[in-house]
Scaffold this motif. Structure first.
Motif, PDB file in Angstrom:
ATOM      1  N   ASP A  94      39.176  -5.669  -2.202  1.00  0.00           N
ATOM      2  CA  ASP A  94      40.497  -5.295  -2.697  1.00  0.00           C
ATOM      3  C   ASP A  94      41.482  -5.271  -1.535  1.00  0.00           C
ATOM      4  O   ASP A  94      41.091  -5.212  -0.368  1.00  0.00           O
ATOM      5  CB  ASP A  94      40.427  -3.923  -3.370  1.00  0.00           C
ATOM      6  CG  ASP A  94      41.621  -3.660  -4.279  1.00  0.00           C
ATOM      7  OD1 ASP A  94      42.393  -4.599  -4.556  1.00  0.00           O
ATOM      8  OD2 ASP A  94      41.792  -2.506  -4.704  1.00  0.00           O
ATOM      9  N   GLU A  96      45.087  -3.342  -0.072  1.00  0.00           N
ATOM     10  CA  GLU A  96      46.014  -2.207  -0.169  1.00  0.00           C
ATOM     11  C   GLU A  96      47.298  -2.611   0.525  1.00  0.00           C
ATOM     12  O   GLU A  96      47.314  -2.815   1.739  1.00  0.00           O
ATOM     13  CB  GLU A  96      45.393  -0.971   0.486  1.00  0.00           C
ATOM     14  CG  GLU A  96      45.794   0.357  -0.118  1.00  0.00           C
ATOM     15  CD  GLU A  96      47.272   0.712  -0.015  1.00  0.00           C
ATOM     16  OE1 GLU A  96      47.897   0.455   1.028  1.00  0.00           O
ATOM     17  OE2 GLU A  96      47.790   1.255  -0.986  1.00  0.00           O
ATOM     18  N   SER A 103      39.873  -3.960   1.724  1.00  0.00           N
ATOM     19  CA  SER A 103      38.728  -3.062   1.577  1.00  0.00           C
ATOM     20  C   SER A 103      37.574  -3.852   0.981  1.00  0.00           C
ATOM     21  O   SER A 103      37.761  -4.660   0.078  1.00  0.00           O
ATOM     22  CB  SER A 103      39.080  -1.873   0.689  1.00  0.00           C
ATOM     23  OG  SER A 103      39.316  -2.289  -0.627  1.00  0.00           O
ATOM     24  N   GLU A 145      33.964   0.848 -10.008  1.00  0.00           N
ATOM     25  CA  GLU A 145      35.299   0.505  -9.538  1.00  0.00           C
ATOM     26  C   GLU A 145      35.634   1.435  -8.376  1.00  0.00           C
ATOM     27  O   GLU A 145      35.322   2.620  -8.424  1.00  0.00           O
ATOM     28  CB  GLU A 145      36.331   0.678 -10.648  1.00  0.00           C
ATOM     29  CG  GLU A 145      36.138  -0.287 -11.807  1.00  0.00           C
ATOM     30  CD  GLU A 145      37.184  -0.112 -12.885  1.00  0.00           C
ATOM     31  OE1 GLU A 145      38.346   0.195 -12.545  1.00  0.00           O
ATOM     32  OE2 GLU A 145      36.837  -0.276 -14.054  1.00  0.00           O
ATOM     33  N   TYR A 147      38.911   2.467  -5.817  1.00  0.00           N
ATOM     34  CA  TYR A 147      40.341   2.372  -5.533  1.00  0.00           C
ATOM     35  C   TYR A 147      40.644   3.208  -4.305  1.00  0.00           C
ATOM     36  O   TYR A 147      39.988   4.220  -4.057  1.00  0.00           O
ATOM     37  CB  TYR A 147      41.173   2.916  -6.707  1.00  0.00           C
ATOM     38  CG  TYR A 147      40.884   2.239  -8.024  1.00  0.00           C
ATOM     39  CD1 TYR A 147      41.451   1.009  -8.342  1.00  0.00           C
ATOM     40  CD2 TYR A 147      40.050   2.833  -8.961  1.00  0.00           C
ATOM     41  CE1 TYR A 147      41.191   0.393  -9.554  1.00  0.00           C
ATOM     42  CE2 TYR A 147      39.784   2.216 -10.177  1.00  0.00           C
ATOM     43  CZ  TYR A 147      40.354   1.001 -10.463  1.00  0.00           C
ATOM     44  OH  TYR A 147      40.088   0.392 -11.659  1.00  0.00           O
ATOM     45  N   ASP A 149      44.193   4.594  -1.848  1.00  0.00           N
ATOM     46  CA  ASP A 149      45.626   4.629  -1.628  1.00  0.00           C
ATOM     47  C   ASP A 149      45.887   5.620  -0.507  1.00  0.00           C
ATOM     48  O   ASP A 149      45.598   6.811  -0.665  1.00  0.00           O
ATOM     49  CB  ASP A 149      46.361   5.044  -2.903  1.00  0.00           C
ATOM     50  CG  ASP A 149      47.859   4.865  -2.783  1.00  0.00           C
ATOM     51  OD1 ASP A 149      48.287   4.014  -1.985  1.00  0.00           O
ATOM     52  OD2 ASP A 149      48.597   5.585  -3.472  1.00  0.00           O
ATOM     53  N   VAL A 153      40.230   7.930  -1.587  1.00  0.00           N
ATOM     54  CA  VAL A 153      39.312   6.908  -2.104  1.00  0.00           C
ATOM     55  C   VAL A 153      38.728   7.437  -3.403  1.00  0.00           C
ATOM     56  O   VAL A 153      38.268   8.573  -3.467  1.00  0.00           O
ATOM     57  CB  VAL A 153      38.178   6.596  -1.100  1.00  0.00           C
ATOM     58  CG1 VAL A 153      37.185   5.614  -1.700  1.00  0.00           C
ATOM     59  CG2 VAL A 153      38.738   6.058   0.195  1.00  0.00           C
ATOM     60  N   HIS A 155      36.024   6.545  -6.529  1.00  0.00           N
ATOM     61  CA  HIS A 155      34.910   5.719  -7.002  1.00  0.00           C
ATOM     62  C   HIS A 155      34.578   6.146  -8.424  1.00  0.00           C
ATOM     63  O   HIS A 155      34.216   7.288  -8.662  1.00  0.00           O
ATOM     64  CB  HIS A 155      33.694   5.898  -6.086  1.00  0.00           C
ATOM     65  CG  HIS A 155      32.456   5.224  -6.597  1.00  0.00           C
ATOM     66  ND1 HIS A 155      31.208   5.686  -6.317  1.00  0.00           N
ATOM     67  CD2 HIS A 155      32.275   4.127  -7.376  1.00  0.00           C
ATOM     68  CE1 HIS A 155      30.304   4.921  -6.902  1.00  0.00           C
ATOM     69  NE2 HIS A 155      30.939   3.965  -7.540  1.00  0.00           N
ATOM     70  N   CYS A 166      33.094  10.309 -11.605  1.00  0.00           N
ATOM     71  CA  CYS A 166      34.232  10.049 -10.721  1.00  0.00           C
ATOM     72  C   CYS A 166      34.006  10.785  -9.409  1.00  0.00           C
ATOM     73  O   CYS A 166      33.788  11.993  -9.390  1.00  0.00           O
ATOM     74  CB  CYS A 166      35.522  10.516 -11.388  1.00  0.00           C
ATOM     75  SG  CYS A 166      36.978  10.222 -10.375  1.00  0.00           S
TER      76      CYS A 166
END
Length: 192
Positions: A94, A96, A103, A145, A147, A149, A153, A155, A166
């Motif tokens: 991914d 950012e 990443s 998945e 993500y 920001d 982090v 997951h 999560c």
């Protein structure tokens, strides 16, 4: 990309609007760029910008021997697939945009449970800046998945029967480490 795997590789335009292309295989991530051919602005060629390789044990299964029915000792001859679960394999790549980082989630299946880590690479040169081990077990049969920001982090794991887990990680910078992080983690092109 020359690879031998059961899962297909994927290719897409880089989301940073640089015109580059990301080609992801099980054991390598190639960032490619289009260049104009000299003296012909209508034709282009593809060249490698940088490559991110998985940490793999190159000597694994190299010296395995077996004994034949007649008692002779012979070396086993076989090639591992590039997406062998016992070797590090890339699962998620991914970008950012605010931090200008790539990443990469790499997974290694050890016995019944898998271990994963999230690596941050410089988007310009591919230099590894930071690696974060994910504490939870990673089951490759479930949907995952990841993500991130800025300093967060996330997951998300989908287990059978629509059960979701999560995991949230918040990155903190120790004030003593801050100076060394800025000095050692700068984006620099590494010549191999």
């Amino acid at each position: 990309m020359d690879c031998c795997s059961l899962e297909s590789d994927w290719i897409y335009f880089h989301p940073d609007a640089s015109g580059r292309i990301i080609h992801v295989g099980p054991n390598q991530v190639k960032v490619l760029k289009l260049n104009e051919i000299e003296n012909n602005h209508l034709q282009h060629q593809i060249s490698e910008d940088f490559v991110i390789l998985a940490n793999r044990d190159k000597n694994k299964n190299k010296n395995l021997f077996t004994v034949t029915a007649s008692g002779r000792v012979v070396r086993k001859q076989f090639n591992l697939l590039d997406d062998d679960p016992e070797q590090e394999t890339f699962k998620i790549v991914d970008y950012e945009d605010e931090l200008d980082l790539l990443s990469v989630v790499a997974v290694t299946q050890l016995d019944a449970e898998g271990k994963a880590h999230l690596d941050f690479h410089c988007n310009e040169y591919g230099t590894l800046l930071k690696s974060i081990p994910l504490m939870e077990s990673w089951d490759v049969t479930y949907s995952h998945e990841v993500y991130f920001d800025r300093d967060l982090v996330l997951h998300i794991e989908q287990k059978p029967n629509r059960v979701f887990s999560c995991y949230v990680y918040q990155m903190v910078c120790d004030t003593g480490e801050e100076e060394t992080v800025n000095l050692d983690r700068s984006c620099q092109k590494v010549m191999l």
